[in-house]
Scaffold this motif. Structure first.
Motif: not given
Length: 272
Positions: A86-88, A234-237, A241-242, A262-265
């Motif tokens: 999520g955003s900061n 870090n989207n790659k992490s 990992t998840c 979820v990451m794609k959205a």
């Protein structure tokens, strides 16, 4: 847009449970509200604020409420690694602190099976002590015995990598860079098997070799029947990992589902 979870707390009793689908964390309509008390600014206001704190009274200043987490519900299970994105300012770290029992919900409930460990809190290290003394202190803070700490000490130091360019483990932690301190904290926390381990941006520090070691250790923790929460930008992490992701935005749970979905959205949302 949210992906419904059939095992939210209200439906938990009705949902069929496989033996390995044992809940470790249930968040049931959790709301976290911060209150900021503000009085008149200017000379003497700091003293007045201190006096109000000593009297345990907020005073007559204006009260500003920050609704940091808004009605979040989910169920986490043993063996899961769950990313929080999520955003900061979206409420990720606040939610972790509520799961760890450090922030009481304004409304709703958090239920945990076992002892949650929030990285950076349980391994609360002291800057004036050497790294080796902090390994002992951090291990004791997480409930490890002195015998367990002695048996795992060298593995913790080697995992952190802080001795690769000198004997830093014998120096006070105030001489460490922020990255070295974060790596040592993670290494201490990762030395113990956890019921629920929550990691807030720890993998953002260190080189690729350390990040790879950390990701492999998280997978081991999952296999050993624990649950891992990982906050990362870090989207790659997150992908590496998840297997599940919670996406928080402005304190609300916007989406909960398989990592790639979820990451794609989320990436489509942030690219607009």
């Amino acid at each position: 847009m949210a992906v419904a979870d059939p095992t939210t707390p209200t439906n938990l009793a009705k949902a069929p449970q496989a033996p390995d689908r044992r809940p470790t964390v249930i968040a049931d309509d959790v709301h976290i509200v911060y209150r900021v008390y503000g009085g008149a600014r200017g000379k003497g206001s700091a003293t007045a604020a201190l006096n109000r704190i000593m009297r345990r009274k907020p005073g007559g200043g204006r009260v500003r409420e920050v609704h940091a987490v808004k009605g979040v519900s989910f169920t986490a299970y043993r063996g899961e690694a769950i990313g929080l994105i999520g955003s900061n300012g979206s409420g990720k770290s606040t939610l972790l602190r509520a799961i760890a029992g450090l922030l009481p919900p304004e409304r709703g409930k958090v239920y945990t099976d076992g002892q949650p460990s929030l990285l950076g809190v349980n391994a609360a290290l002291l800057n004036d002590l050497t790294g080796e003394r902090n390994v002992v202190l951090g291990g004791l803070a997480m409930g490890m015995s002195r015998e367990e700490i002695r048996a795992r000490y060298q593995d913790i130091v080697d995992f952190s990598g802080i001795n690769e360019k000198g004997d830093f483990i014998t120096l006070p932690m105030r001489t460490y860079s922020s990255g070295m301190s974060a790596r040592l904290r993670f290494s201490i926390a990762a030395a113990k098997d956890h019921d629920v381990l929550m990691i807030d941006e720890a993998l953002a520090t260190g080189d690729k070799k350390f990040q790879k070691r950390s990701e492999n250790r998280i997978r081991e923790l999952r296999r050993e029947a624990g649950t891992v929460f990982l906050v990362s930008h870090n989207n790659k992490s997150i992908r590496d990992t998840c297997d599940r992701v919670l996406w928080l935005e402005k304190g609300e749970l916007r989406m909960d589902g398989p990592t790639e979905v979820v990451m794609k959205a989320y990436e489509e949302f942030t690219s607009k």
